[in-house]
Write a protein that holds these residues in place. Structure first.
Motif, mmCIF file in Angstrom:
data_model
loop_
_atom_site.group_PDB
_atom_site.id
_atom_site.type_symbol
_atom_site.label_atom_id
_atom_site.label_comp_id
_atom_site.label_asym_id
_atom_site.label_seq_id
_atom_site.Cartn_x
_atom_site.Cartn_y
_atom_site.Cartn_z
ATOM 1 N N UNK A 19 0.819 -1.213 0.000
ATOM 2 C CA UNK A 19 0.000 0.000 0.000
ATOM 3 C C UNK A 19 0.849 1.258 0.000
ATOM 4 N N UNK A 20 1.870 1.289 0.842
ATOM 5 C CA UNK A 20 2.748 2.470 0.914
ATOM 6 C C UNK A 20 3.519 2.676 -0.390
ATOM 7 N N UNK A 21 4.068 1.582 -0.934
ATOM 8 C CA UNK A 21 4.832 1.690 -2.180
ATOM 9 C C UNK A 21 3.930 2.144 -3.318
ATOM 10 N N UNK A 22 2.719 1.563 -3.400
ATOM 11 C CA UNK A 22 1.797 1.912 -4.480
ATOM 12 C C UNK A 22 1.365 3.376 -4.381
ATOM 13 N N UNK A 23 1.088 3.842 -3.157
ATOM 14 C CA UNK A 23 0.719 5.258 -2.947
ATOM 15 C C UNK A 23 1.834 6.169 -3.462
#
Length: 143
Positions: A19-23
């Motif tokens: 989630x953090x990487x995709x954001x």
């Protein structure tokens, strides 16, 4: 003897990291009109055009309470529209707007990039086995 397992913990950790990487990848590509969770909603709407809130919840695995507030924000920013179903006034239909459609190509590119990162150093056979195991986990949890 009980074997100590870490599957649930590892899946949770993967979800948080992904989630953090995709954001970050979305922001770097100039997509800041919605976040990753809202992107899941848009993804199913890009495929289906219009869905009920229940259908979106089922397809995204988002709880109805979070979904409602996310849809409120998405409607305020012009990404989705709510309309009463012509055949059943109690049913609300969520449809995608032209503004949201304009993000699809770039979102798909970022998703592909994320997918490549996700499966880096995996063989095709390993990917197939891994995804089959994940489907079985989902099936176990849905029963």
């Amino acid at each position: 003897m009980v074997i100590k397992t870490y599957g649930g913990f590892l899946i949770s950790q993967i979800k948080q990291l992904q989630g953090r990487v995709f954001e970050r990848m979305l922001k770097e590509s100039g997509i800041d009109a919605f976040n990753g969770a809202q992107g899941r909603i848009l993804y199913v709407l890009w495929e289906k055009e219009k869905l009920t809130i229940s259908e979106i919840g089922h397809l995204t695995s988002l709880a109805k309470t979070s979904l409602t507030s996310m849809l409120d924000r998405m409607e305020e920013s012009g990404l989705v529209e709510r309309r009463a179903d012509q055949n059943n006034r109690r049913q609300i239909i969520i449809s995608i707007t032209d503004k949201a459609r304009n993000y699809k190509e770039e979102y798909d590119r970022v998703s592909l990039e994320m997918n490549e990162l996700f499966y880096k150093r995996f063989s095709e056979e390993e990917i197939e086995q891994f995804e089959e195991m994940l489907r079985r986990l989902i099936q176990n949890l849905e029963e």
